[in-house]
Design a protein around this motif. Structure first.
Motif, PDB file in Angstrom:
ATOM      1  N   TRP A 133      30.929  35.298  45.319  1.00 42.40           N
ATOM      2  CA  TRP A 133      30.696  34.926  43.915  1.00 42.40           C
ATOM      3  C   TRP A 133      31.810  34.016  43.466  1.00 42.40           C
ATOM      4  CZ3 TRP A 133      30.712  40.461  41.374  1.00 42.40           C
ATOM      5  CH2 TRP A 133      29.854  41.307  42.107  1.00 42.40           C
ATOM      6  N   LYS A 134      31.387  32.886  42.864  1.00 47.10           N
ATOM      7  CA  LYS A 134      32.392  31.995  42.285  1.00 47.10           C
ATOM      8  C   LYS A 134      32.145  31.824  40.795  1.00 47.10           C
ATOM      9  CE  LYS A 134      33.213  29.720  46.646  1.00 47.10           C
ATOM     10  NZ  LYS A 134      32.673  28.731  47.584  1.00 47.10           N
ATOM     11  N   ASN A 135      31.022  32.364  40.343  1.00 48.31           N
ATOM     12  CA  ASN A 135      30.651  32.272  38.933  1.00 48.31           C
ATOM     13  C   ASN A 135      31.713  32.944  38.051  1.00 48.31           C
ATOM     14  OD1 ASN A 135      29.585  33.126  36.404  1.00 48.31           O
ATOM     15  ND2 ASN A 135      27.513  32.765  37.189  1.00 48.31           N
ATOM     16  N   VAL A 136      32.397  32.095  37.267  1.00 41.51           N
ATOM     17  CA  VAL A 136      33.537  32.573  36.474  1.00 41.51           C
ATOM     18  C   VAL A 136      33.118  33.692  35.509  1.00 41.51           C
ATOM     19  CG1 VAL A 136      35.323  31.906  34.819  1.00 41.51           C
ATOM     20  CG2 VAL A 136      34.650  30.317  36.630  1.00 41.51           C
ATOM     21  N   GLU A 137      31.957  33.500  34.878  1.00 35.65           N
ATOM     22  CA  GLU A 137      31.510  34.469  33.875  1.00 35.65           C
ATOM     23  C   GLU A 137      31.259  35.836  34.523  1.00 35.65           C
ATOM     24  OE1 GLU A 137      28.629  36.744  31.652  1.00 35.65           O
ATOM     25  OE2 GLU A 137      28.114  35.615  33.466  1.00 35.65           O
ATOM     26  N   ARG A 138      30.644  35.834  35.697  1.00 32.15           N
ATOM     27  CA  ARG A 138      30.361  37.091  36.392  1.00 32.15           C
ATOM     28  C   ARG A 138      31.651  37.757  36.858  1.00 32.15           C
ATOM     29  NH1 ARG A 138      26.709  37.451  41.862  1.00 32.15           N
ATOM     30  NH2 ARG A 138      26.126  39.657  41.769  1.00 32.15           N
ATOM     31  N   ILE A 139      32.587  36.944  37.353  1.00 37.70           N
ATOM     32  CA  ILE A 139      33.874  37.479  37.805  1.00 37.70           C
ATOM     33  C   ILE A 139      34.643  38.075  36.627  1.00 37.70           C
ATOM     34  CG2 ILE A 139      36.131  36.823  38.755  1.00 37.70           C
ATOM     35  CD1 ILE A 139      34.610  34.854  40.595  1.00 37.70           C
ATOM     36  N   ILE A 154      44.572  42.640  36.531  1.00 34.92           N
ATOM     37  CA  ILE A 154      44.379  41.949  37.798  1.00 34.92           C
ATOM     38  C   ILE A 154      43.644  40.647  37.553  1.00 34.92           C
ATOM     39  CG2 ILE A 154      44.352  43.797  39.535  1.00 34.92           C
ATOM     40  CD1 ILE A 154      41.358  44.136  38.852  1.00 34.92           C
ATOM     41  N   GLN A 155      43.815  39.728  38.436  1.00 35.95           N
ATOM     42  CA  GLN A 155      43.094  38.470  38.354  1.00 35.95           C
ATOM     43  C   GLN A 155      42.631  38.096  39.739  1.00 35.95           C
ATOM     44  OE1 GLN A 155      42.007  36.737  35.811  1.00 35.95           O
ATOM     45  NE2 GLN A 155      42.942  38.251  34.438  1.00 35.95           N
ATOM     46  N   PHE A 156      41.434  37.534  39.804  1.00 37.56           N
ATOM     47  CA  PHE A 156      40.969  36.931  41.047  1.00 37.56           C
ATOM     48  C   PHE A 156      39.933  35.904  40.681  1.00 37.56           C
ATOM     49  CE2 PHE A 156      39.174  41.202  40.459  1.00 37.56           C
ATOM     50  CZ  PHE A 156      37.816  40.923  40.290  1.00 37.56           C
ATOM     51  N   ASN A 157      39.744  34.904  41.538  1.00 38.77           N
ATOM     52  CA  ASN A 157      38.759  33.877  41.201  1.00 38.77           C
ATOM     53  C   ASN A 157      37.666  33.738  42.249  1.00 38.77           C
ATOM     54  OD1 ASN A 157      40.271  32.506  43.163  1.00 38.77           O
ATOM     55  ND2 ASN A 157      41.612  31.674  41.569  1.00 38.77           N
ATOM     56  N   LEU A 158      37.648  34.686  43.192  1.00 39.60           N
ATOM     57  CA  LEU A 158      36.577  34.693  44.181  1.00 39.60           C
ATOM     58  C   LEU A 158      36.295  36.142  44.548  1.00 39.60           C
ATOM     59  CD1 LEU A 158      34.755  33.156  46.281  1.00 39.60           C
ATOM     60  CD2 LEU A 158      36.698  33.265  47.835  1.00 39.60           C
ATOM     61  N   ASN A 184      45.616  37.670  47.280  1.00 39.79           N
ATOM     62  CA  ASN A 184      45.612  36.208  47.119  1.00 39.79           C
ATOM     63  C   ASN A 184      44.468  35.708  46.246  1.00 39.79           C
ATOM     64  OD1 ASN A 184      47.856  36.012  48.843  1.00 39.79           O
ATOM     65  ND2 ASN A 184      46.523  36.023  50.633  1.00 39.79           N
ATOM     66  N   ASN A 185      44.273  36.381  45.093  1.00 35.20           N
ATOM     67  CA  ASN A 185      43.245  35.971  44.129  1.00 35.20           C
ATOM     68  C   ASN A 185      41.813  36.135  44.618  1.00 35.20           C
ATOM     69  OD1 ASN A 185      44.926  35.336  41.973  1.00 35.20           O
ATOM     70  ND2 ASN A 185      45.360  33.313  42.852  1.00 35.20           N
ATOM     71  N   VAL A 186      41.627  36.869  45.701  1.00 36.18           N
ATOM     72  CA  VAL A 186      40.276  37.139  46.180  1.00 36.18           C
ATOM     73  C   VAL A 186      40.047  38.645  46.137  1.00 36.18           C
ATOM     74  CG1 VAL A 186      38.653  36.898  48.106  1.00 36.18           C
ATOM     75  CG2 VAL A 186      40.436  35.162  47.743  1.00 36.18           C
ATOM     76  N   ALA A 187      38.901  39.046  45.603  1.00 36.25           N
ATOM     77  CA  ALA A 187      38.550  40.469  45.599  1.00 36.25           C
ATOM     78  C   ALA A 187      37.530  40.722  46.700  1.00 36.25           C
ATOM     79  CB  ALA A 187      37.978  40.863  44.245  1.00 36.25           C
ATOM     80  N   TYR A 188      37.868  41.624  47.612  1.00 35.33           N
ATOM     81  CA  TYR A 188      36.947  41.987  48.687  1.00 35.33           C
ATOM     82  C   TYR A 188      36.279  43.298  48.305  1.00 35.33           C
ATOM     83  CZ  TYR A 188      39.665  38.509  51.197  1.00 35.33           C
ATOM     84  OH  TYR A 188      40.289  37.351  51.558  1.00 35.33           O
ATOM     85  N   LEU A 189      34.954  43.305  48.255  1.00 34.14           N
ATOM     86  CA  LEU A 189      34.235  44.502  47.833  1.00 34.14           C
ATOM     87  C   LEU A 189      33.411  45.060  48.982  1.00 34.14           C
ATOM     88  CD1 LEU A 189      32.705  43.450  44.379  1.00 34.14           C
ATOM     89  CD2 LEU A 189      35.035  44.153  44.898  1.00 34.14           C
TER      90      LEU A 189
END
Ligand code: ZN
Length: 195
Positions: A133-139, A154-158, A184-189
């Motif tokens: 997901w890269k959609n800012v609104e969804r993130i 927390i912050q992440f952009n991916l 590193n700004n990435v959330a792994y789910l």
């Protein structure tokens, strides 16, 4: 023991304020003589009220100086129970919520957490079945949902999903846990089911 009673509670507007711990109960909690129902209620409150927790810490300090100052041979068990209590309260702080998280700041900040998937998280997960997901609104919505569940700022952009998420067919399906790791700004789910 009388000196505990001299401590006064500062007035507060919080909703928890009417449930403030009775100083005598706090003393009994430390001594281990409080009945289990009251103990539960008190620890529940202590987990939410910084004010009473502070008073408890003062009480614990009082007890440990009192016991260590006394050469009495029975002092050890008192001291031991104080530390056991302190440890159990810290444990409850950690496991009291449904959220368990670790924060490691070296070499780069990594946050990992596990939380029960509720309807809000489900809605976000089910929006589409893309694995990234890269959609800012969804993130943003995911970040705010995580904040609400107690994750620190927390912050992440991916977002990277380990596999597509589908709605469980049964209403009474297995409980699902979201494993999340932010690096590193990435959330792994990763969604795992509890059997
Ligand atoms: Zn309180």
């Amino acid at each position: 023991m009388g000196k505990w009673l001299n401590k006064t509670l500062k007035p507060t507007d919080s909703a928890e304020s009417k449930n403030h711990a009775d100083l005598e109960d706090l003393a009994r909690l430390v001594e281990g003589t409080l009945d289990s129902a009251k103990r539960k209620r008190l620890i529940h409150h202590l987990n939410r009220c910084g004010q009473c927790y502070e008073i408890l810490q003062e009480t614990l300090k009082d007890v440990s100086t009192e016991t260590s100052g006394k050469p009495a041979p029975t002092a050890w068990w008192k001291r031991k129970s104080v530390y056991a209590l302190a440890a159990s309260i810290i444990m409850i702080f950690i496991i009291g919520g449904q959220l368990v998280f670790k924060y490691r700041s070296q070499p780069s900040p990594v946050i990992s957490a596990k939380l029960t998937i509720d309807q809000e998280l489900k809605d976000i997960l089910l929006e589409d079945n893309a694995l990234q997901w890269k959609n800012v609104e969804r993130i943003e919505r995911l970040i705010s949902a995580l904040h609400k569940k107690g994750l620190p700022v927390i912050q992440f952009n991916l977002v990277v999903l380990s596999k597509p998420y589908y709605q469980t067919k049964s209403l009474f399906g297995p409980e699902e846990i979201l494993h999340i790791r932010i690096e590193n700004n990435v959330a792994y789910l990763e969604v795992k089911e509890i059997q």
